[in-house]
Every structure is written in C-alpha cells, then in structure tokens.
Design a protein around this motif. Sequence first.
Motif, mmCIF file in Angstrom:
data_model
loop_
_atom_site.group_PDB
_atom_site.id
_atom_site.type_symbol
_atom_site.label_atom_id
_atom_site.label_comp_id
_atom_site.label_asym_id
_atom_site.label_seq_id
_atom_site.Cartn_x
_atom_site.Cartn_y
_atom_site.Cartn_z
ATOM 1 N N CYS A 7 9.506 -24.463 31.149
ATOM 2 C CA CYS A 7 9.979 -25.406 30.141
ATOM 3 C C CYS A 7 10.029 -24.740 28.771
ATOM 4 O O CYS A 7 8.994 -24.316 28.250
ATOM 5 N N ASN A 9 11.367 -24.999 24.684
ATOM 6 C CA ASN A 9 11.784 -25.888 23.615
ATOM 7 C C ASN A 9 11.459 -25.209 22.296
ATOM 8 O O ASN A 9 10.798 -24.169 22.275
ATOM 9 N N VAL A 14 8.418 -29.538 18.655
ATOM 10 C CA VAL A 14 7.409 -30.188 19.496
ATOM 11 C C VAL A 14 6.074 -30.272 18.750
ATOM 12 O O VAL A 14 5.387 -31.295 18.801
ATOM 13 N N VAL A 25 5.703 -39.010 25.156
ATOM 14 C CA VAL A 25 6.342 -37.983 25.990
ATOM 15 C C VAL A 25 5.430 -37.630 27.155
ATOM 16 O O VAL A 25 5.875 -37.549 28.307
ATOM 17 N N LEU A 29 6.261 -37.890 31.142
ATOM 18 C CA LEU A 29 6.131 -36.734 32.027
ATOM 19 C C LEU A 29 5.076 -36.988 33.103
ATOM 20 O O LEU A 29 5.231 -36.559 34.250
ATOM 21 N N ASN A 103 11.876 -35.929 28.726
ATOM 22 C CA ASN A 103 11.508 -35.170 27.535
ATOM 23 C C ASN A 103 12.629 -35.275 26.496
ATOM 24 O O ASN A 103 13.759 -34.910 26.791
#
Length: 134
Positions: A7, A9, A14, A25, A29, A103
């Motif tokens: 993952c 990002n 974040v 979030v 998840l 997400n």
Amino acid sequence: MLYAILCYNEEDVVGAWSAEEDAIVMDRLGRVQEGWANAGKLGPVARLLPTTAAATLRKGKEEPLVLDGPFAETKEQLLGFYIVDCDGLEEAIEKARELARANPGTGSYEIRPVALFRPGGPLALSQSEGPLAP
C-alpha cells in the motif's frame, strides 16, 4: 497462491489526518480485513511507521552505507502491506480494489506473488501449504 498487496500513499497526507479521520479509515479497513480473515484469506498485515523513523542500508563496492529514511526519492511511500491467500491474480486485484474503496484519496497498490521462505523447509505458496501467520 499468496500475494503481497503493498500500500503506497503520500505519507504527508496520511500523517496529517486527524485522529478521528484515521479512526474512520482504520474502521473501514478493519471491516475489509475481518471479511478476509473469516474467509481464511488473511495473513500478516503491517502498518509501517513514518519514513522519518526508517533507515536504509545502501550496498556499494565498499562497506555498506547507512542512511536516514528511505533512499528513493518518491512522491508516494510504502505505508503498509497485506499478505492474502488468493486463487489467482484476478482475486488479488479484487482484494486491492476493496482496500482502495475503503481508503480515501489517492495512492496505489502493488500486487506481487509471494513465496514464503522457511529456512530448512519447503516454500509455501498458499495457506493450504502452511499457516500464513506465525
């Protein structure tokens, strides 16, 4: 077949989430993970700490060099990963889509087949060949 879903990002984005945004979030998840766990498809999951807490050992022709943080200059950072047991790449891609729906914002998911290495033992390519979690 085991797959790693890596993952990526923007760490700054974040990291700027409020505690409430992060909890929302993580709850979404968590519901995805619970479904996979109930189906016997979920292996280890890790949320990585920020790259500011990382170090990189860079190999060269001489002694390895240790650097602060990740070595690569990238817009997105590896923030965590899942190990999932899937019937094939299409199922692994669908699992990554589930993560993407849960997400918010941008980011990407790298899906890569995994062979578990057990020193002195055989490689395990699926959950049926051995436990996913220690």
